[in-house]
Write a protein that holds these residues in place. Structure first.
Motif, PDB file in Angstrom:
ATOM      1  N   PRO A  30       0.641  -1.238  -0.020  1.00 15.13           N
ATOM      2  CA  PRO A  30      -0.130  -0.010  -0.005  1.00 15.13           C
ATOM      3  C   PRO A  30       0.837   1.190   0.022  1.00 15.13           C
ATOM      4  N   ARG A  31       1.886   1.336   0.710  1.00 14.49           N
ATOM      5  CA  ARG A  31       2.704   2.522   0.801  1.00 14.49           C
ATOM      6  C   ARG A  31       3.492   2.805  -0.444  1.00 14.49           C
ATOM      7  N   GLN A  32       3.982   1.657  -1.032  1.00 11.21           N
ATOM      8  CA  GLN A  32       4.607   1.854  -2.375  1.00 11.21           C
ATOM      9  C   GLN A  32       3.673   2.243  -3.412  1.00 11.21           C
ATOM     10  N   CYS A  33       2.216   1.839  -3.412  1.00  8.52           N
ATOM     11  CA  CYS A  33       1.453   2.117  -4.423  1.00  8.52           C
ATOM     12  C   CYS A  33       1.019   3.602  -4.221  1.00  8.52           C
ATOM     13  N   ALA A  34       0.897   4.074  -3.064  1.00  2.00           N
ATOM     14  CA  ALA A  34       0.527   5.547  -2.891  1.00  2.00           C
ATOM     15  C   ALA A  34       1.701   6.408  -3.265  1.00  2.00           C
ATOM     16  N   ASP A  35       3.008   5.821  -2.880  1.00  2.00           N
ATOM     17  CA  ASP A  35       4.196   6.774  -3.335  1.00  2.00           C
ATOM     18  C   ASP A  35       4.348   6.958  -4.877  1.00  2.00           C
ATOM     19  N   ARG A  36       3.896   5.868  -5.465  1.00  3.29           N
ATOM     20  CA  ARG A  36       3.978   5.787  -7.091  1.00  3.29           C
ATOM     21  C   ARG A  36       3.047   6.883  -7.292  1.00  3.29           C
ATOM     22  N   LEU A  37       2.128   6.766  -6.962  1.00  2.00           N
ATOM     23  CA  LEU A  37       0.707   7.648  -7.511  1.00  2.00           C
ATOM     24  C   LEU A  37       1.281   9.117  -7.306  1.00  2.00           C
ATOM     25  N   LEU A  38       1.895   9.206  -5.941  1.00  5.12           N
ATOM     26  CA  LEU A  38       2.145  10.810  -5.542  1.00  5.12           C
ATOM     27  C   LEU A  38       3.393  11.060  -6.453  1.00  5.12           C
ATOM     28  N   ALA A  39       4.271  10.231  -6.736  1.00  4.91           N
ATOM     29  CA  ALA A  39       5.362  10.747  -7.592  1.00  4.91           C
ATOM     30  C   ALA A  39       5.116  11.152  -8.817  1.00  4.91           C
ATOM     31  N   THR A  40       3.999  10.356  -9.348  1.00  5.43           N
ATOM     32  CA  THR A  40       3.781  10.543 -10.901  1.00  5.43           C
ATOM     33  C   THR A  40       2.872  11.961 -10.826  1.00  5.43           C
TER      34      THR A  40
END
Length: 413
Positions: free
Chosen positions: A365-375
């Motif tokens: 979940p943290r990695q998914c959120a970080d990926r979306l926030l990075a984009t």
């Protein structure tokens, strides 16, 4: 098939064998509101109605219905529906028709097409359908359009290769005039007809129906049996449905910018590709003489398609997609036939799946959120349409959506 695991949060998972119909929404789990705020990311589900090997058409469509109901319950902003013809890559042939079904089954979530293919549809017929859905849903319908590919569909529906290679701008302009006008005529090489009245007008304010007249009740009796919110006008703007355009080439980017339409960017694009397309969009926008204030508003409406798969371990999330998606790509995309017999290249299915895992929200979940926030940080894009059915399994898809709602969305506030 991917096995579901025990969920780490309090909401029970939907557990129903794949292909056994839509899973009912748990009674104890209240529907979650969408995330709000001008800077909030808006997360939607991209639903292909994909027929994975060994599945029936009914199973693929039932998964789309179940996923939509789950997406609304867990607080996603939208669902986006694909349409395809004659291939198992997606068994929904008319995204707007399916949108009508799902708008009738939901209360809050936006339902959009991603996309309705204009080269195989009459623009007026699609405009009428879009207006109907917009007005009867209280403004929850969004229309995504694109030109599709050089497939056999063009021969079946009569547009031919010319409609694909040269005819899209005329079709798009006619559709937009229909959605925004009161009387429209056609005077182009593809559509030439006398001016007619637009009925129903998409630009009228969306209002809820007057149930008192239908039920034969006077005002006092109506107040006793009809909730107040069902008696008042819906506070929707006096405009038609929002329109987005799929863009995969510089010409498509220019077409969208010149007409003031936000873009829908494909799953194959990484952040650098997105930045390049956004820069080209701004250049084309300014060259067309449009203003900066309107540009800022439209840029908040661009949508990026992607993939999402949540698991307790990044390797497990990736493995779920690598078990199912390569065979699906080979089976689904491999069924495409070109209209003129031209040779076409096809991505290596496993390499493409690995690319999607690298580019998008696949992991914890943290990695998914970080990926979306990075984009969002790298590109400025705030809206996402994420493929959540990559495991190919109905129960696992609903479990994936539950975890997005429970564990990813809270980290995006």
């Amino acid at each position: 098939m991917t096995k579901t695991t025990a969920r780490p949060t309090g909401r029970p998972a939907d557990r129903r064998p794949a292909g056994r119909g839509p899973a009912p929404a748990p009674q104890q789990a209240p529907e979650q509101p969408p995330r709000s705020g001008t800077d909030a990311l808006r997360i939607g589900a991209f639903l292909l109605s994909a027929q994975f090997p060994g599945q029936s058409h009914t199973e693929a469509l039932e998964r789309t219905v179940s996923a939509t109901l789950t997406a609304e319950r867990v607080g996603l902003d939208a669902v986006w529906l694909a349409e395809h013809h004659f291939v198992p890559y997606g068994v929904c042939p008319d995204a707007a028709t399916l949108a009508g079904v799902l708008l009738g089954r939901t209360r809050r979530i936006q339902v959009g097409t991603a996309v309705s293919v204009l080269t195989t549809r009459h623009p007026v017929a699609l405009g009428e359908q879009a207006a109907l859905l917009h007005l009867t849903s209280g403004g929850r319908f969004a229309l995504g359009v694109g030109r599709g590919g050089p497939w056999i569909d063009l021969a079946v529906f009569g547009g031919g290769l010319e409609a694909y290679e040269q005819g899209f701008p005329e079709r798009l302009d006619l559709l937009l005039r229909w959605l925004r006008g009161a009387r429209v005529g056609g005077s182009g090489p593809q559509f030439d007809f006398p001016e007619v009245t637009v009925v129903p007008r998409a630009a009228e304010p969306a209002r809820r129906p007057d149930l008192t007249g239908w039920l034969g009740l006077d005002g006092a009796a109506a107040a006793a049996v009809i909730p107040r919110q069902r008696q008042e006008p819906s506070p929707q703007p006096q405009s038609g449905p929002p329109v987005v355009m799929a863009c995969t080439s510089p010409a498509g980017v220019r077409t969208a910018a010149e007409r003031g339409l936000p873009m829908l960017l494909g799953m194959h694009s990484g952040d650098e590709d997105k930045r390049d397309m956004l820069a080209a969009y701004r250049t084309a926008w300014r060259a067309s003489g449009r203003g900066e204030e309107q540009l800022a508003r439209v840029e908040r409406e661009h949508v990026a398609a992607g993939v999402v798969q949540v698991d307790d371990r990044a390797g497990a999330a990736r493995a779920s997609l690598l078990r199912a998606m390569p065979d699906f790509f080979a089976y689904g995309l491999g069924a495409h036939r070109t209209v003129d017999g031209r040779e076409r290249s096809m991505r290596d299915p496993r390499a493409y799946t690995e690319l999607l895992c690298d580019l998008h929200a696949v992991g914890t979940p943290r990695q998914c959120a970080d990926r979306l926030l990075a984009t969002a940080e790298n590109t400025g894009i705030r809206r996402f349409a994420l493929l959540a059915e990559g495991s190919g399994d109905t129960a696992a898809t609903l479990h994936n959506l539950d975890r997005i709602g429970d564990e990813v969305l809270p980290q995006l506030r």
